[in-house]
Scaffold this motif. Structure first.
Motif, PDB file in Angstrom:
ATOM      1  N   PHE A 297     -13.242 125.956-123.150  1.00 17.14           N
ATOM      2  CA  PHE A 297     -13.765 124.753-123.799  1.00 17.14           C
ATOM      3  C   PHE A 297     -13.071 123.520-123.227  1.00 17.14           C
ATOM      4  O   PHE A 297     -11.840 123.451-123.196  1.00 17.14           O
ATOM      5  N   ARG A 298     -13.890 122.580-122.779  1.00 15.81           N
ATOM      6  CA  ARG A 298     -13.369 121.312-122.285  1.00 15.81           C
ATOM      7  C   ARG A 298     -13.231 120.366-123.474  1.00 15.81           C
ATOM      8  O   ARG A 298     -14.187 120.131-124.215  1.00 15.81           O
ATOM      9  N   ILE A 299     -12.043 119.838-123.650  1.00 18.40           N
ATOM     10  CA  ILE A 299     -11.735 119.027-124.828  1.00 18.40           C
ATOM     11  C   ILE A 299     -11.440 117.600-124.384  1.00 18.40           C
ATOM     12  O   ILE A 299     -10.513 117.371-123.591  1.00 18.40           O
ATOM     13  N   SER A 300     -12.210 116.666-124.904  1.00 18.70           N
ATOM     14  CA  SER A 300     -11.967 115.249-124.617  1.00 18.70           C
ATOM     15  C   SER A 300     -11.111 114.656-125.735  1.00 18.70           C
ATOM     16  O   SER A 300     -10.758 115.331-126.701  1.00 18.70           O
ATOM     17  N   ALA A 301     -10.787 113.383-125.607  1.00 20.19           N
ATOM     18  CA  ALA A 301      -9.832 112.758-126.533  1.00 20.19           C
ATOM     19  C   ALA A 301     -10.284 112.843-127.983  1.00 20.19           C
ATOM     20  O   ALA A 301      -9.467 113.050-128.889  1.00 20.19           O
ATOM     21  N   ASN A 302     -11.573 112.682-128.234  1.00 18.45           N
ATOM     22  CA  ASN A 302     -12.059 112.615-129.610  1.00 18.45           C
ATOM     23  C   ASN A 302     -12.889 113.831-130.015  1.00 18.45           C
ATOM     24  O   ASN A 302     -13.566 113.810-131.041  1.00 18.45           O
ATOM     25  N   SER A 303     -12.831 114.904-129.214  1.00 17.48           N
ATOM     26  CA  SER A 303     -13.544 116.135-129.560  1.00 17.48           C
ATOM     27  C   SER A 303     -12.844 116.848-130.708  1.00 17.48           C
ATOM     28  O   SER A 303     -11.613 116.800-130.828  1.00 17.48           O
ATOM     29  N   PHE A 304     -13.644 117.565-131.512  1.00  9.28           N
ATOM     30  CA  PHE A 304     -13.040 118.456-132.507  1.00  9.28           C
ATOM     31  C   PHE A 304     -12.738 119.789-131.844  1.00  9.28           C
ATOM     32  O   PHE A 304     -13.547 120.343-131.098  1.00  9.28           O
ATOM     33  N   PHE A 305     -11.550 120.327-132.136  1.00 11.11           N
ATOM     34  CA  PHE A 305     -11.189 121.669-131.693  1.00 11.11           C
ATOM     35  C   PHE A 305     -10.173 122.207-132.689  1.00 11.11           C
ATOM     36  O   PHE A 305      -9.338 121.450-133.205  1.00 11.11           O
ATOM     37  N   GLN A 306     -10.250 123.492-132.971  1.00 14.57           N
ATOM     38  CA  GLN A 306      -9.301 124.090-133.918  1.00 14.57           C
ATOM     39  C   GLN A 306      -7.864 123.799-133.465  1.00 14.57           C
ATOM     40  O   GLN A 306      -7.534 123.956-132.294  1.00 14.57           O
ATOM     41  N   THR A 307      -7.012 123.378-134.409  1.00 16.55           N
ATOM     42  CA  THR A 307      -5.674 122.918-134.037  1.00 16.55           C
ATOM     43  C   THR A 307      -4.656 124.041-133.873  1.00 16.55           C
ATOM     44  O   THR A 307      -3.527 123.790-133.447  1.00 16.55           O
ATOM     45  N   ASN A 308      -5.037 125.285-134.195  1.00 10.93           N
ATOM     46  CA  ASN A 308      -4.162 126.434-133.978  1.00 10.93           C
ATOM     47  C   ASN A 308      -4.933 127.420-133.103  1.00 10.93           C
ATOM     48  O   ASN A 308      -5.727 128.214-133.596  1.00 10.93           O
ATOM     49  N   THR A 309      -4.707 127.353-131.798  1.00 14.28           N
ATOM     50  CA  THR A 309      -5.537 128.092-130.843  1.00 14.28           C
ATOM     51  C   THR A 309      -5.498 129.593-131.091  1.00 14.28           C
ATOM     52  O   THR A 309      -6.533 130.260-131.165  1.00 14.28           O
ATOM     53  N   ARG A 310      -4.294 130.154-131.199  1.00 17.20           N
ATOM     54  CA  ARG A 310      -4.185 131.610-131.327  1.00 17.20           C
ATOM     55  C   ARG A 310      -4.810 132.112-132.631  1.00 17.20           C
ATOM     56  O   ARG A 310      -5.480 133.141-132.667  1.00 17.20           O
ATOM     57  N   GLN A 311      -4.605 131.382-133.723  1.00 17.53           N
ATOM     58  CA  GLN A 311      -5.192 131.819-134.988  1.00 17.53           C
ATOM     59  C   GLN A 311      -6.687 131.565-135.039  1.00 17.53           C
ATOM     60  O   GLN A 311      -7.412 132.245-135.778  1.00 17.53           O
ATOM     61  N   ALA A 312      -7.175 130.595-134.264  1.00 16.95           N
ATOM     62  CA  ALA A 312      -8.622 130.381-134.186  1.00 16.95           C
ATOM     63  C   ALA A 312      -9.297 131.626-133.604  1.00 16.95           C
ATOM     64  O   ALA A 312     -10.368 132.033-134.070  1.00 16.95           O
ATOM     65  N   GLU A 313      -8.681 132.239-132.602  1.00 18.41           N
ATOM     66  CA  GLU A 313      -9.221 133.492-132.061  1.00 18.41           C
ATOM     67  C   GLU A 313      -9.271 134.574-133.129  1.00 18.41           C
ATOM     68  O   GLU A 313     -10.249 135.318-133.246  1.00 18.41           O
ATOM     69  N   VAL A 314      -8.211 134.671-133.913  1.00 21.32           N
ATOM     70  CA  VAL A 314      -8.158 135.661-135.001  1.00 21.32           C
ATOM     71  C   VAL A 314      -9.274 135.380-136.002  1.00 21.32           C
ATOM     72  O   VAL A 314      -9.985 136.300-136.445  1.00 21.32           O
ATOM     73  N   LEU A 315      -9.445 134.112-136.372  1.00 24.85           N
ATOM     74  CA  LEU A 315     -10.492 133.712-137.319  1.00 24.85           C
ATOM     75  C   LEU A 315     -11.874 134.098-136.799  1.00 24.85           C
ATOM     76  O   LEU A 315     -12.696 134.676-137.527  1.00 24.85           O
ATOM     77  N   TYR A 316     -12.137 133.797-135.535  1.00 24.94           N
ATOM     78  CA  TYR A 316     -13.460 134.064-134.970  1.00 24.94           C
ATOM     79  C   TYR A 316     -13.734 135.564-134.858  1.00 24.94           C
ATOM     80  O   TYR A 316     -14.872 136.010-135.023  1.00 24.94           O
ATOM     81  N   ARG A 317     -12.707 136.351-134.598  1.00 22.84           N
ATOM     82  CA  ARG A 317     -12.912 137.796-134.539  1.00 22.84           C
ATOM     83  C   ARG A 317     -13.207 138.365-135.934  1.00 22.84           C
ATOM     84  O   ARG A 317     -13.953 139.333-136.073  1.00 22.84           O
ATOM     85  N   CYS A 318     -12.628 137.736-136.961  1.00 18.52           N
ATOM     86  CA  CYS A 318     -12.968 138.131-138.340  1.00 18.52           C
ATOM     87  C   CYS A 318     -14.431 137.821-138.640  1.00 18.52           C
ATOM     88  O   CYS A 318     -15.127 138.610-139.295  1.00 18.52           O
ATOM     89  N   ILE A 319     -14.897 136.669-138.187  1.00 17.40           N
ATOM     90  CA  ILE A 319     -16.309 136.297-138.376  1.00 17.40           C
ATOM     91  C   ILE A 319     -17.208 137.313-137.680  1.00 17.40           C
ATOM     92  O   ILE A 319     -18.196 137.801-138.246  1.00 17.40           O
ATOM     93  N   LEU A 320     -16.857 137.635-136.442  1.00 14.79           N
ATOM     94  CA  LEU A 320     -17.660 138.567-135.656  1.00 14.79           C
ATOM     95  C   LEU A 320     -17.689 139.947-136.301  1.00 14.79           C
ATOM     96  O   LEU A 320     -18.739 140.591-136.390  1.00 14.79           O
TER      97      LEU A 320
END
Length: 476
Positions: A297-320
């Motif tokens: 994911f390319r992130i610009s200055a004002n883009s939204f992105f989950q602020t905890n990268t490693r836990q975001a992966e955990v969260l998304y795998r729970c969703i999946l």
């Protein structure tokens, strides 16, 4: 002391039995009267407190002293704890934090949702409770918040007219001048120190929120773990090309060897929001790249992105895992933001459709899809309170087999919730950042003919009271 003899100003003693919202805790007096106590406390603390208000059914009080500390209490590593409002649970051991958050979700499901026996799993802990954030917003102010030791000694530790750090709780114009944040990555703290030194050496005027004067407003630092890249975004009241060039050289020398892009957001608005009306790229590409799973994911200055990268992966795998996707499925992702969840799901189904009201987020989502060569994800700008009017257009791409919804803290708009359950999806995955909203909206989903099959809290923000949850609802 009899119940009706309690008065404002009285000192009472009690044991904290539960944590409440913000900085409040709960306990009971021997007579059974409940007490809401303000102060940084832990469950199990035996305290004295001063009564502030006596209400009909409970008392409001302010903690005075911890008489016997709880076994859950630890020494906070940050010297600004209790002053800065960011880490309200840093004085509580991490295992105890997880127990509190699990109870918070369970209580909301029981009391607000009516789920007496919710199928809730234990919270998924963060790998580290410190230095986990990939983005920090620092504020600059011409009014420095004075620490208690300065007021007591009548001796200033730094100039009163400059502060770079975090806003004092409940104060829009005063900022606590900090030298290090224990939630930030260490390179981000180095940028903080260099920026403060550059500002003071060059006599840069800090922004005054009330007067609407001053040059330096915010410092926003982002970090990519995957690429070891930094983005430094200085938010100012006007553009000064020569100054920004000197700042870039100063940072490059101080951060020798670090991959870095530097941008300058410029705004004339009368607020303290860290975004600009114009943006200038001073160094590099103006974006950094982060990886979630197999996606970049390319992130610009004002883009939204989950602020905890490693836990975001955990969260998304729970969703999946909860979605149980099949190759022929169509997925709707409501409140999709920049499309991270949509794209994560698209690799496991026939089609994924993302809906979001913010135009810039939709543009970022489409760009992310193209960047990752994902051709089965579609994104539409939509105000979800008008979701029902969009259904004829959306159904041309297939009715959803699975719906994922990740609403803001307030929960789903009632019209969006009504339209969502009418879609008749096999599975609804509700991603919640607020247990109360999950309880209320979950109740409506259940009334529409769905069974709550699982709930999994994911701790994205250690040392704070916030907790994410992934709830899976299956149509009866």
């Amino acid at each position: 002391m009899a119940e009706n003899t309690y008065r404002k100003g009285d000192i009472i003693e009690l044991t904290v039995t539960d944590l409440a919202e913000k900085e409040q805790c709960f306990g009971r007096l021997p007579c059974g009267m409940g007490v809401m106590v303000s102060g940084m406390l832990a469950v199990g603390d035996r305290i004295s407190a001063r009564i502030r208000k006596v209400r009909q059914r409970y008392i409001e009080a302010q903690a005075v002293e911890v008489l016997e500390p709880s076994v859950d209490r630890v020494e906070p590593p940050c010297s600004f704890f209790g002053v800065c409002g960011g880490c309200k649970l840093m004085h509580v051991g991490y295992e105890a934090q997880l127990r509190y958050k699990e109870k918070k979700v369970s209580d909301a499901l029981r009391h607000l949702g009516g789920f007496v026996d919710s199928p809730m799993a234990a919270p998924l802990a963060a790998p580290s409770p410190e230095h986990y954030r990939n983005k920090i917003e620092f504020s600059c102010s011409s009014k420095r918040y004075l620490l208690q030791e300065e007021i007591s000694s009548d001796r200033l530790q730094a100039p009163k007219n400059f502060a770079l750090g975090f806003h004092a709780p409940g104060n829009f114009e005063k900022v606590i001048d900090i030298d290090r944040c224990f939630l930030a990555k260490e390179p981000m703290n180095r940028v903080l120190g260099l920026t403060r030194r550059f500002a003071l050496e060059n006599n840069l005027e800090a922004y005054g929120a009330r007067e609407h004067t001053g040059f330096l407003r915010n410092l926003v630092v982002r970090y990519s773990e995957e690429r070891d890249e930094l983005m430094v975004n200085l938010v100012t009241s006007w553009y000064d090309r020569d100054l920004m060039e000197r700042y870039a050289v100063y940072l490059e020398e101080g951060m020798a060897g670090a991959g870095m892009t530097i941008v300058n957001n410029v705004t004339s608005r009368r607020n303290t929001v860290a975004t600009g009306e114009r943006e200038y790229v001073v160094r590099g590409s103006g974006v950094i790249t982060e990886r979630l799973g197999e996606l970049d994911f390319r992130i610009s200055a004002n883009s939204f992105f989950q602020t905890n990268t490693r836990q975001a992966e955990v969260l998304y795998r729970c969703i999946l895992e909860g979605a149980g996707l099949r190759e022929e499925d169509t997925v709707y992702d409501l409140y999709c933001g920049t499309g991270t969840i949509t794209l994560f799901m698209a690799r496991h189904c026939r089609r994924a459709v993302g809906l979001e009201v913010v135009e810039s987020s939709i543009l970022d989502a489409r760009s992310n899809a193209e960047y990752n060569n994902v051709d089965n994800a579609l994104f539409f700008q939509a105000d979800l309170k008008d979701f029902k009017t969009m259904l004829p257009t959306l159904e041309a791409h297939g009715r959803p087999d699975v719906v994922v919804t990740d609403p803001p803290r307030a929960g789903m708009h009632p019209k969006a919730l009504e339209a969502m359950v009418q879609l008749g999806a096999r599975t609804i995955i509700y991603v919640s950042c607020n247990p109360a909203s999950l309880g209320r909206d979950g109740k409506e989903i259940a009334l529409a003919g769905y069974r709550m099959e699982s709930v999994r809290p994911v701790d994205m923000f250690p040392h704070t009271a916030h907790i994410e949850s992934v709830a899976c609802f299956v149509r009866e």
